[in-house]
Design an enzyme around this catalytic site. Structure first.
Site: not given
Length: 367
Positions: A257, A342, A344
């Site tokens: 990001c 993202h 994660e």
């Protein structure tokens, strides 16, 4: 209590006050996720913004503090269609209403969030005011609202001192021995980035955003992680200089990001602001090497300008299927790859968590 959302173009929405009754001006952005409102509220990338949730019912499963992605919520304000006052969830520890009040976050419910989202899509992201005060002529506020600019957000959201997260095994198993030492530069990091590395056996040292490249490199990490974070990437001039030094090392780097954008800026690329950004859990991205498409979690208002890239330094690796913007880069002759989305997750989907395994493989080969 009545509450009002006044946009910089003069549009006014009337609803009911939720959370704090203080007046706030912020950038108004929308998120299309159907679940994960707590993770959205506690994502540091939302610092300096007020979030509109497009899903019509928010708060129905309450607040579970274990699911927080940082120690506190970060948005300036919160805007929903309907707020559930009685959550139904065996894990629930609080209501979203009390959570907002406790953390001094003003909000508004009972407005047409779909109509608001259409305005933001058609006209682009704009500033707005959330207030319980009834102004006779809201247009008089236009200049004041337009003038709002958030600054220093990375410094605000980053940790103050370095700390270590020890490796941990998967749930139900014993902790693994430390396989690799990873330096995580906290630019406003979500907790699950470090957790995703720790559960793979990494010992993660989290550094504040102002940490020098020399200090990070002196710890001899096996790999470096650049986190997500809030705001305009171009504001971070000093951080970009340090990232350039990290690029010049031979240590494997994985950036997410804001980290992805800063690495592009550090190597001569450029970024631009998107009309209304990508925020939600259903954004398709295509891997240009394999042709495979993944559904991703995203939260960003800026993108890397591919036309500004030197093809001898970096080439596109992922593309957004919806609008064709860049979603990742592969750096030539370097053990560096970066993504705009993202992996994660938190909330999901988890299609892209294999990227952490790719990062570990890079460290293994480099070692």
């Amino acid at each position: 209590m009545k509450a009002f959302l006044i946009l910089e173009d003069g549009t006014v929405f009337e609803g009911r006050s939720i959370g704090s009754d203080r007046e706030v001006i912020s950038e108004i952005v929308f998120n299309t996720s159907m679940t994960g409102y707590l993770e959205v509220l506690t994502d540091p990338s939302y610092a300096g913004q007020a979030v509109v949730m497009t899903y019509p019912l928010i708060g129905n499963y309450g607040i579970c503090h274990e699911d927080m992605e940082s120690s506190k919520p970060w948005p300036d304000g919160y805007i929903v269609r309907e707020l559930s006052k009685v959550p139904s969830n065996f894990r629930s520890e609080d209501t979203i209403q009390h959570f907002l009040v406790k953390n001094h976050i003003p909000g508004i419910c009972g407005i047409d969030t779909r109509a608001l989202t259409k305005i933001l899509r058609e006209k682009g992201t704009m500033n707005g005011m959330i207030t319980t005060r009834e102004y006779e002529n809201p247009m008089e506020l236009s200049g004041r609202i337009k003038a709002y600019r958030a600054a220093g957000l990375v410094e605000k959201t980053s940790c103050r001192e370095a700390y270590v997260i020890e490796p941990a095994g998967e749930a139900g198993s014993k902790a693994k021995p430390s396989l690799k030492n990873v330096a995580l530069l906290d630019l406003g990091a979500k907790r699950n980035i470090a957790r995703s590395l720790a559960k793979r056996g990494c010992r993660v040292t989290v550094y504040p955003c102002h940490t020098s490249a020399e200090e990070i490199l002196a710890s001899h990490p096996d790999g470096i992680m650049l986190s997500n974070g809030p705001g305009d990437p171009k504001e971070n001039v000093e951080i970009i200089k340090e990232i350039r030094k990290l690029y010049d090392s031979d240590i494997p780097i994985f950036a997410i990001c804001l980290g992805h954008q800063l690495m592009a800026l550090a190597t001569g690329g450029d970024t631009f602001k998107l009309k209304y950004g990508h925020r939600g859990g259903n954004h398709p991205v295509k891997d240009l090497e394999t042709g495979r498409v993944y559904i991703s979690s995203q939260n960003h208002g800026y993108a890397v300008d591919e036309s500004s890239l030197d093809p001898g330094i970096a080439v596109p690796a992922f593309v957004n299927v919806n609008d064709g913007t860049n979603e990742g880069l592969k750096y030539i002759g370097k053990n560096i790859f970066t993504v705009q989305y993202h992996p994660e997750a938190c909330p999901g989907p988890r299609d892209s968590d294999y990227l952490f395994d790719r990062f570990l493989q890079m460290m293994e080969v480099n070692g």
